[in-house]
Structures are given as C-alpha cells and as structure tokens.
Design an enzyme around this catalytic site. Structure first.
Site, PDB file in Angstrom:
ATOM      1  N   VAL A   2       0.808  -1.225   0.000  1.00 11.95           N
ATOM      2  CA  VAL A   2       0.000   0.000   0.000  1.00 11.95           C
ATOM      3  C   VAL A   2       0.842   1.277   0.000  1.00 11.95           C
ATOM      4  CG1 VAL A   2      -2.044  -1.048   1.073  1.00 11.95           C
ATOM      5  CG2 VAL A   2      -0.288   0.011   2.535  1.00 11.95           C
TER       6      VAL A   2
ATOM      7  N   TYR B  32       5.628   5.893  14.208  1.00 12.89           N
ATOM      8  CA  TYR B  32       4.297   5.276  14.254  1.00 12.89           C
ATOM      9  C   TYR B  32       3.271   6.257  14.825  1.00 12.89           C
ATOM     10  CZ  TYR B  32       0.700   1.756  15.393  1.00 12.89           C
ATOM     11  OH  TYR B  32      -0.475   1.035  15.492  1.00 12.89           O
TER      12      TYR B  32
HETATM   13  P1  NAP Z   1      -0.580  -7.375  12.187  1.00 11.98           P
HETATM   14  O1  NAP Z   1      -1.191  -8.539  12.862  1.00 11.98           O
HETATM   15  O2  NAP Z   1       0.890  -7.216  12.185  1.00 11.98           O
HETATM   16  O3  NAP Z   1      -1.141  -7.336  10.673  1.00 11.98           O
HETATM   17  C1  NAP Z   1      -0.734  -6.319   9.800  1.00 11.98           C
HETATM   18  C2  NAP Z   1      -1.384  -6.512   8.461  1.00 11.98           C
HETATM   19  O4  NAP Z   1      -0.972  -5.419   7.601  1.00 11.98           O
HETATM   20  C3  NAP Z   1      -0.966  -7.797   7.782  1.00 11.98           C
HETATM   21  O5  NAP Z   1      -2.056  -8.356   7.076  1.00 11.98           O
HETATM   22  C4  NAP Z   1       0.121  -7.327   6.816  1.00 11.98           C
HETATM   23  O6  NAP Z   1       0.220  -8.161   5.680  1.00 11.98           O
HETATM   24  C5  NAP Z   1      -0.425  -5.979   6.405  1.00 11.98           C
HETATM   25  N1  NAP Z   1       0.594  -5.100   5.848  1.00 11.98           N
HETATM   26  C6  NAP Z   1       1.741  -4.669   6.428  1.00 11.98           C
HETATM   27  N2  NAP Z   1       2.448  -3.907   5.573  1.00 11.98           N
HETATM   28  C7  NAP Z   1       1.720  -3.859   4.431  1.00 11.98           C
HETATM   29  C8  NAP Z   1       1.915  -3.209   3.181  1.00 11.98           C
HETATM   30  N3  NAP Z   1       3.017  -2.471   2.932  1.00 11.98           N
HETATM   31  N4  NAP Z   1       0.967  -3.356   2.225  1.00 11.98           N
HETATM   32  C9  NAP Z   1      -0.128  -4.121   2.442  1.00 11.98           C
HETATM   33  N5  NAP Z   1      -0.359  -4.756   3.606  1.00 11.98           N
HETATM   34  C10 NAP Z   1       0.559  -4.623   4.593  1.00 11.98           C
HETATM   35  O7  NAP Z   1      -1.141  -6.017  12.804  1.00 11.98           O
HETATM   36  P2  NAP Z   1      -2.560  -5.654  13.454  1.00 11.98           P
HETATM   37  O8  NAP Z   1      -2.330  -5.556  14.917  1.00 11.98           O
HETATM   38  O9  NAP Z   1      -3.640  -6.511  12.951  1.00 11.98           O
HETATM   39  O10 NAP Z   1      -2.725  -4.163  12.923  1.00 11.98           O
HETATM   40  C11 NAP Z   1      -3.717  -3.771  11.990  1.00 11.98           C
HETATM   41  C12 NAP Z   1      -3.880  -2.262  12.074  1.00 11.98           C
HETATM   42  O11 NAP Z   1      -4.318  -1.897  13.378  1.00 11.98           O
HETATM   43  C13 NAP Z   1      -2.572  -1.490  11.833  1.00 11.98           C
HETATM   44  O12 NAP Z   1      -2.849  -0.323  11.090  1.00 11.98           O
HETATM   45  C14 NAP Z   1      -2.142  -1.129  13.236  1.00 11.98           C
HETATM   46  O13 NAP Z   1      -1.317   0.004  13.260  1.00 11.98           O
HETATM   47  C15 NAP Z   1      -3.485  -0.871  13.881  1.00 11.98           C
HETATM   48  N6  NAP Z   1      -3.455  -0.938  15.329  1.00 11.98           N
HETATM   49  C16 NAP Z   1      -3.029  -2.078  15.953  1.00 11.98           C
HETATM   50  C17 NAP Z   1      -3.018  -2.105  17.327  1.00 11.98           C
HETATM   51  C18 NAP Z   1      -2.547  -3.322  18.093  1.00 11.98           C
HETATM   52  O14 NAP Z   1      -2.332  -3.202  19.320  1.00 11.98           O
HETATM   53  N7  NAP Z   1      -2.398  -4.485  17.464  1.00 11.98           N
HETATM   54  C19 NAP Z   1      -3.423  -0.982  18.076  1.00 11.98           C
HETATM   55  C20 NAP Z   1      -3.863   0.142  17.399  1.00 11.98           C
HETATM   56  C21 NAP Z   1      -3.882   0.155  16.021  1.00 11.98           C
HETATM   57  P3  NAP Z   1       1.656  -8.798   5.241  1.00 11.98           P
HETATM   58  O15 NAP Z   1       2.036  -9.742   6.340  1.00 11.98           O
HETATM   59  O16 NAP Z   1       1.323  -9.468   3.954  1.00 11.98           O
HETATM   60  O17 NAP Z   1       2.615  -7.655   5.087  1.00 11.98           O
END
Ligand code: NAP
Length: 239
Positions: free
Chosen positions: A61, A150
């Site tokens: 992305v 971040y």
């Molecule tokens: P995660 O388990 O690490 O999953 C991240 C996802 O994003 C994966 O599907 C990954 O796919 C994809 N991704 C990463 N880089 C990408 C790129 N360049 N292009 C397309 N896809 C990409 O993280 P998550 O915790 O589910 O986080 C999801 C969202 O929630 C993020 O925006 C994160 O900042 C936000 N968030 C998370 C938390 C938390 O505590 N977990 C808290 C607040 C907000 P690939 O493996 O194929 O790269």
C-alpha cells in the site's frame, strides 16, 4: 444490494478478523496483503468454503503503482467500504532510527491510507455511497515513546480522516477507529511489564481483541451510520 469491502492488510490480525466478520455479515470481501501470501490464500479458501465471495490481492500500500493496479484487479465491480487497516510498527529511540525506518513507517501507515483512499474514492462518489474506515491507534493522541514515527503516522491518519470527511461527507463517510492495545502479532515485541501497565490503566481491565475492532468497523459501515462522519471512535477500553 450486496456490498463489497476491501480490507488492506486483511491477511492477518485485526484485518483477518474483519474479513471473517464482514463476510458473515453478507459482504463480498477483498483482502489485500503484502508478504503473507500463505495466510491470505488460506483465508480466501476458508471464506469461499463458507460460500462467502472472497478475493485476495497482493499490493504494497505504500507504492502508488501497486495500489493503482490493485484498483484494476478487484473482482466485484466496485468497492463501497474501504478499511485502511494495513500497518507496521517500528520500535526504537528517535536518535537511533534511520531515515529509512521513518520513511517505511510513514509510507505504509500514512501514505498507504492516502494512496488507497485516492484509488477507491472516485467510484464511491460516482455511485453516491461509500464508507471509509481508517484504523488508527491510541498512541496517536498520547504518544508512544520509542514509536515516534508510528505515533506521527497515526496522528496523520486522524487528521486525514477529519479533513477528508469535510470534502466528501455528502456521499462518503470517513471515520477512524482509534484502537487501544489489541492482541495480535504486532505486539509480540511488547514486554510483559509494559502490557501489564496498559491493562492497569484500562478501566475494563483487559487488552482488546481483533473482534472488538471488527465490531466497531461493522457498525461504522452500516448504511444507518450515515450521520457519523469525521469521528474518531475510541475502541480502547477507556484507556
Ligand atoms: P498485524 O497482525 O501485524 O497485521 C498487519 C497486516 O498489515 C498484515 O495483514 C500485513 O500483511 C499488512 N501489511 C503490512 N504492511 C503492508 C503493506 N506495505 N501493504 C499491504 N499490507 C501490509 O497487525 P494488526 O495488529 O492486525 O494491525 C492492523 C492495524 O491496526 C494497523 O494499522 C495497526 O497500526 C493498527 N493498530 C493495531 C493495534 C494493536 O495493538 N495491534 C493498536 C492500534 C492500532 P503482510 O504480512 O502481507 O505484510
């Protein structure tokens, strides 16, 4: 009418849960991923096996050309619900981080939202309906030490959400979910004592689950949510 949702970063974590829940709610589901092909394909098979129409598209992305290609590859006509969820974390002190570290985080977490929105917004406006849901973080407002890039990226997402909601609110609502700490792979590097401190400061006394965020996204995506625009919906247990 059957709606179509595109979830960036839909192969793992919060995005994966949203793919399952939107599919169960009757949406066609498009999941985007970058590296985790195996997880993406396994999710497509799982959902197709349950008679949920699902497609996976690989695209980084943060790369404008790849996002444009993704917009051409979608299988279900057009996307009416876009969830900008793809994200990466990076932990390090600012004085130790490189310019590349900063660019990578801003590229995926902020520019990725801008690029993907730009690619899918015109069709939403043309169709007179759209929902854009950006996944932001509680650190955007409080600041996370060791996560300056971040934090800055997510604060940018909050600002982008508010600005765009004023541009297109007549047809397309634009909201952000400001998520607290959610149990996914992203938090693997967080030490147990830091997790404990967060739970200690969370009135509901637990960390969040991908289901908590997905539930909020389904609510914002509803047609009946048309008067909710430019909102930052906190899903953080009251942290
Ligand atoms: P995660 O388990 O690490 O999953 C991240 C996802 O994003 C994966 O599907 C990954 O796919 C994809 N991704 C990463 N880089 C990408 C790129 N360049 N292009 C397309 N896809 C990409 O993280 P998550 O915790 O589910 O986080 C999801 C969202 O929630 C993020 O925006 C994160 O900042 C936000 N968030 C998370 C938390 C938390 O505590 N977990 C808290 C607040 C907000 P690939 O493996 O194929 O790269």
């Amino acid at each position: 009418m059957k709606r179509t949702v595109l979830i960036t970063g839909g192969s793992r974590g919060i995005g994966r849960q949203m793919a399952i829940d939107f599919g169960n709610a009757g949406y066609n589901v498009i999941i985007n991923y970058n590296k985790s092909e195996k997880e993406a394909m396994s999710l497509v098979n799982e959902l197709n096996g349950r008679e949920i129409a699902c497609q996976a598209i690989r695209a980084d992305v943060s790369d404008g050309e790849q996002v444009k290609r993704m917009a051409k590859e979608i299988a279900f006509g057009h996307v009416d619900t876009l969830i900008n969820n793809a994200g990466i974390a990076h932990i390090g002190l600012l004085q130790n981080d490189s310019e590349e570290d900063f660019d990578r985080v801003i590229g995926v977490d902020l520019k990725g939202v801008w690029l993907t929105t730009r690619a899918f917004l015109p069709a939403m406006i043309q169709n007179g309906f759209g929902r854009i849901i950006n996944i932001s973080s509680f650190w955007a407002e409080r600041g996370s030490s060791t996560e300056t890039a971040y934090t800055a990226a997510k604060a940018g997402v909050n600002g982008l959400t508010k600005a765009l909601s004023r541009e297109v609110g007549e047809y397309v609502t634009v909201n952000a979910i400001v998520a607290g700490l959610i149990a996914t792979d992203m938090n693997d590097p967080v030490p147990p004592d830091a997790l404990f401190r967060i739970v200690d400061n969370t009135p509901v006394r637990r960390i969040g689950t991908p289901e908590d965020v997905s539930h909020a996204a389904l609510f914002l995506a509803e047609e009946k949510s048309s008067f909710i625009n430019g909102a930052l919906l906190h899903v953080d247990g009251g942290y």
